[in-house]
Design an enzyme around this catalytic site. Structure first.
Site, mmCIF file in Angstrom:
data_model
loop_
_atom_site.group_PDB
_atom_site.id
_atom_site.type_symbol
_atom_site.label_atom_id
_atom_site.label_comp_id
_atom_site.label_asym_id
_atom_site.label_seq_id
_atom_site.Cartn_x
_atom_site.Cartn_y
_atom_site.Cartn_z
ATOM 1 N N TRP A 59 0.816 -1.219 0.000
ATOM 2 C CA TRP A 59 0.000 0.000 0.000
ATOM 3 C C TRP A 59 0.852 1.273 0.000
ATOM 4 C CZ3 TRP A 59 -2.770 -2.279 4.888
ATOM 5 C CH2 TRP A 59 -3.405 -3.475 4.524
ATOM 6 N N TYR A 60 1.976 1.238 0.720
ATOM 7 C CA TYR A 60 2.830 2.434 0.793
ATOM 8 C C TYR A 60 4.295 2.098 0.467
ATOM 9 C CZ TYR A 60 -1.085 5.015 2.642
ATOM 10 O OH TYR A 60 -2.303 5.627 2.774
ATOM 11 N N GLU A 105 -4.169 8.991 9.204
ATOM 12 C CA GLU A 105 -4.693 8.186 10.320
ATOM 13 C C GLU A 105 -3.823 8.436 11.550
ATOM 14 O OE1 GLU A 105 -4.411 3.962 9.570
ATOM 15 O OE2 GLU A 105 -2.239 3.981 9.739
ATOM 16 N N TYR A 152 1.657 -7.654 4.682
ATOM 17 C CA TYR A 152 0.382 -8.223 5.169
ATOM 18 C C TYR A 152 0.196 -9.588 4.504
ATOM 19 C CZ TYR A 152 -1.259 -4.096 7.690
ATOM 20 O OH TYR A 152 -1.401 -3.080 8.607
ATOM 21 N N GLU A 164 1.000 -10.434 14.529
ATOM 22 C CA GLU A 164 0.104 -10.371 15.694
ATOM 23 C C GLU A 164 -0.959 -11.460 15.641
ATOM 24 O OE1 GLU A 164 -1.542 -6.406 16.083
ATOM 25 O OE2 GLU A 164 0.361 -5.611 16.865
ATOM 26 N N GLU A 210 6.951 -3.998 17.154
ATOM 27 C CA GLU A 210 5.990 -2.956 16.756
ATOM 28 C C GLU A 210 5.449 -2.279 18.009
ATOM 29 O OE1 GLU A 210 2.939 -3.911 13.645
ATOM 30 O OE2 GLU A 210 1.573 -2.898 15.019
ATOM 31 N N HIS A 266 2.981 -10.317 8.046
ATOM 32 C CA HIS A 266 2.113 -9.488 8.874
ATOM 33 C C HIS A 266 0.733 -10.117 9.062
ATOM 34 C CE1 HIS A 266 1.982 -5.465 10.763
ATOM 35 N NE2 HIS A 266 0.704 -5.451 10.432
#
Ligand code: IDC
Length: 360
Positions: A95-96, A325, A121, A197, A284, A159
């Site tokens: 995404w980035y 965000e 992810y 996670e 994280e 992720h």
């Protein structure tokens, strides 16, 4: 002849006037910047002192510290010296990706970062490896190259998040790590994080079952690599590892923390685990300023990272992007990849970037 001289005189005159205008403008701009730095709206969070890090020092990274390993609860470098990693995480690499390239990574190094985490992810409705495997691999590889080119350590993060239990996509994880470790197995700068996670009803036994397949697979290509393993309840329940550590060398267990979402029990939890021999890596942490009064969230985050630096526990902050965000380190207006100034950072970004150079 005379006409020519007159022409030259007029030209010189214009140049002089332009020169004076430029000097005045420059001085005013400088004044405005300095002035904003002292009293700007954003300076509430922490006093901004700019870049205190190791700038472009190429003698203090992977080339000097080499392959990392775990000694008791400590991370040590190739000479057995205690070593702390500090840095930031990409947002989702699909995404980035632009904020995970050579220039942004170099920019984090300027502030003192020696590690960069690449968040791939696994399975997400907005796109992860399960949905877009080839693209994910391409972006992960190009970010790895950017990190290594900066003589920094790269964490390759599978992720797991909305997929909950790492067992759900275990075969995909193995496919992913076989490709990355297959290509970078000899590279001392790569750290493997096998599940970000785990959450929902995932138990430590589930994670152990997953790790027992993924760790030997990675070690087949990268026999000594440092491997990070996530823990239940979004990598918060680190205490579940006590008395149940995995039977492998060079493994650290992830602890994640979000200021505003968790209380201050972290120091007791981390001390209890470490006193029982559990090596911890904060792969994280972040500050959720939408989860409480922003000032107290920022203060809690600052205390947390101060604690980590004092204890020399390695950490990575979420996340380096300009997404609009609460968790972003860069302001939505920041559209450059280097040369960031105070106004390019959010309040949380300012704390994180200052704390990268905390011990300098
Ligand atoms: C969030 C991103 C957000 C994205 C979402 C996807 O910030 O833009 O839409 O993931 O589900 C975590 C996770 C991390 C989260 C972050 C904030 O590891 O992926 O990122 N967070 O929710 N754990 C606690 C907080």
């Amino acid at each position: 002849m005379k006409k020519k001289n007159k022409g030259i005189a007029i030209l010189l005159g214009i140049c002089c006037v332009l020169g004076v205008v430029c000097v005045v403008e420059y001085t005013m701009l400088k004044y405005e910047k300095g002035h904003m730095g002292q009293t700007g709206e954003n300076s509430k969070a922490t006093e901004w002192v700019g870049n205190k890090g190791n700038t472009t020092d190429f003698t203090d990274g992977v080339s000097k510290h080499g392959a990392l390993s775990v000694d008791g609860v400590d991370l040590v470098d190739k000479d057995g010296k205690s070593f702390q990693l500090k840095g930031v995480s990409s947002h989702g690499i699909l995404w980035y990706p632009d904020f995970a390239g050579c220039l942004p990574v170099a920019e984090t190094k300027k502030y003192g970062a020696n590690v960069f985490r690449i968040a791939a992810y696994a399975d997400d409705e907005s796109g992860g490896y399960v949905q877009r495997p080839e693209e994910t691999l391409r972006y992960v590889r190009s970010s790895i190259e950017a990190v290594l080119a900066n003589d920094m350590y790269a964490i390759v993060d599978w992720h797991v998040l909305n997929d909950g239990n790492p067992l759900t996509n275990k075969e995909k994880a193995k496919e992913f790590f076989a490709q990355i470790a297959g290509q970078y197995g000899d590279e001392p700068g790569i750290i493997y994080e096998i599940c970000n996670e785990p959450n929902g009803d995932t138990t430590w036994e589930d994670i152990t079952a997953y790790a027992n397949e993924v760790i030997p697979l990675i070690r087949g290509y990268a026999p000594n690599a440092l491997i990070l393993v996530g823990t239940p309840e979004y990598s918060y329940a680190i205490t579940k590892v006590q008395g149940a550590m995995l039977p492998y060398e060079n493994v650290m267990y992830s602890y994640h923390f979000y200021a505003g979402q968790y209380d201050d029990a972290y120091s007791n939890m981390l001390e209890a685990c470490r006193s029982q021999g559990v090596p911890i890596f904060v792969s994280e942490w972040g500050m959720n300023i939408s989860a409480g009064e922003p000032g107290s969230v920022l203060a809690q985050g600052q205390e947390f990272v101060t604690y980590l630096n004092k204890e020399k526990i390695s950490w990575v902050a979420w996340s380096l992007s300009n997404k609009n965000e609460a968790f972003s380190l860069l302001s939505p207006e920041c559209n450059t990849y280097s040369g960031w100034q105070e106004e390019d950072f959010t309040d949380i970004g300012k704390i994180v970037f200052q704390m990268l150079g905390d011990d300098k």
